[in-house]
Design a protein around this motif. Sequence first.
Motif: not given
Lengths: 397, 315
Positions: A69-70, A72-73, A76, A104, A108, A133, A138-140, A142
């Motif tokens: 995982y980043s 960021t994820e 979030s 963001t 990531g 990532k 990507k975080h969105t 996830s």
Amino acid sequence: MTWITGIGAVSAIGLDVASNYKSLLESKDGIGYTEYIDTYHKRILPVGEVKLSNEQLIDLLSLDKRDIYSRTELLSIKAASEAYQHAHLGEVKDRTRIAFISGTSVGGMDLSERYYKGYELEGKKELVTKFRKHGCYKHTESAAKALNVQGISTTISTACSSAANAIIYGARLIDAGMADIVIAGGVDPLSKFTINGFNSLKILDTEPTRPFDDSRVGLNLAEGAGYVVLESEQSMKQRGIQPLGRLLGYANTCDAYHQTASSPEGKGAVLAMSRALELAGIQPSAVDYVNVHGTGTQNNDLSEGNALKTVFNGKVPSFSSTKSYTGHTLGASGGIEAAYSLLAINNGVVYPNLRFKTSIADLGLIPQQQVEYKTVNVVLSNSFGFGGNNTSLVFGR
Amino acid sequence: MQLQNIYIGSSSCVSIQETFDNPLWFESLKPLTKEPMKVLAPDYKKFLDPTATRRMSKVLKNSLLTARQAMEQQGIAELDAVITATAWGCQEDTTKFLDSFESMGEELLSPTSFIQSTHNTIGGLIAMSVKCNGYNNTISHDFMSFETSLLDAVLLMRENKQAMNCYVGGIDELTDFSAGIFTKAQCFNDAHPVAEAATCFIVHNNEAQKKAVKLSNIALTQSLDQTVLDLIQQNKPDLILSSSVIASDVPVFDYRGLCGEFTTASAFGLYLAVELLTKASAKSAVGVSVAVLKKIAIINVYPEGRCSYLEVEAC
């Protein structure tokens, strides 16, 4: 205009909304040296770091430990889940009517900067995961997946105004009938990349930042995430849920002056604030509190201060920079500060601007200096970014 | 969402084809190779002030150039909004800055590549170059970056009601570094080489202004599902531009066979749709065999799920 039915926040002053609020009332900042970033500056430049490691966040969120995982994820998902639960979105049957819009600056980057040198040596599977990532999106995706949100999703990247612009995008989706509910806000992690980037611009303070003080020398870089749940009136009534407030107005403008600096008179900022108030149909005199962008840099605070004087015709209402608590969370700041704005309205309170002593000579503006309980009907929240991106949001009861 | 009164006035594109400043680019198509393909760089000196753009990366120059050309073709000197779609942002400057602190340590770094590394650098520069104080947004959502940017423009005009000229650009940059990773990680569909482009449009809602095509529909769904198939059924486009297999009677043309594969390729798809609807000779040149061409749908399916449907009609 749309209603707000939930908020979520994670920052250096708290892992959830309640602990953020407690720190705000206790005048307790979250600025200190990094625990988690291996940088030359780790004992030179204080930052606003979320006080949990990635491993602790993975545990807290009950995520699969085998995945990568980043940060960021993780941040979030943490803040978005809180907003989601606050608004009881688990009970919403048609998941395609819930959208997820996030902002963001660097996506990531925390993973990319750690791994990009070794990409050539990586096996294919790890490479795909880590490199994918890096993308802002990507975080969105996830977080949307973690919350089983199936409506439109997209990611805004306008540096420090990213989350505020995500909130505008969300409000428009509801107005156009393309969603009933939108989780909107933003996230940014601390990274070696941004610490060095802002340091190369010579705008980081080696002490806790002093926004709107004559002696200010720069900002403290920080991380976090903040989300609000926007909802149409019809959906809110149907679900029988109590609103926290309304998004009354907004505006996104561009200073179009310099790639990193704001114009001295704050042209873009004046336009953003006045157009947002105009859309809200509100006179400047009706604003009870301004949560300013207030990064603590020479340039921003002077420019924003001049813009405030212009918009409010010299009679600037109570204002403070909560970045004196959290540091500057970049793309997350508009989301975190939206949550603080709604807390101000619901609790009838305005927060102090920490460490203020002397007003800026050319400006003569004095920010809020203590916690003060009073009626707060309308809050103006500013998010001004690098690249000339200026956004103002107006929240109301 | 069915759209009323939204038009694409003009467009401009720097791609692996000779699209820039060449209205008949489709008459001399470049074959695609197996290797990653970079854009055919225009003669920057001819169009941009070399001193002002000396430190700019290729992606910034291409973005500025295409923005200016589209405005010129539209006959406008000002913009009301700048909306930029870019999935990977400014890769060259990002890697340059990462490399600088990796190799030189974290002291005394030059800020130039950092300043030019953020995704919103592109939109900020365009706004500065044309002095646009209006709406400015940058969207970075992988294969849906361009579609959700176009939707942003549509929602903005819907809200504002007055006549507006919006720049909407789809921009992605390929560097040697990213080309290596994209290829090794097989981030994309293997059918086409990874590539790059800067494509932009002047999107407006002014009936009286120059119109190339009408933007008639935009829909975003979870996958290539019944909603999309129903749209095809109801709206009956004459042609679909897509790289996916679509269960319908409408002929499908894979536009990525012309522009290569990259995250904002659907902007090139829209560019091609405009060319096909406005230039009689384009159809046969690219190999589209449809007798009457009045309405085109562009369908983009995201490898991780999600799907977009854009539709344009001849004016």
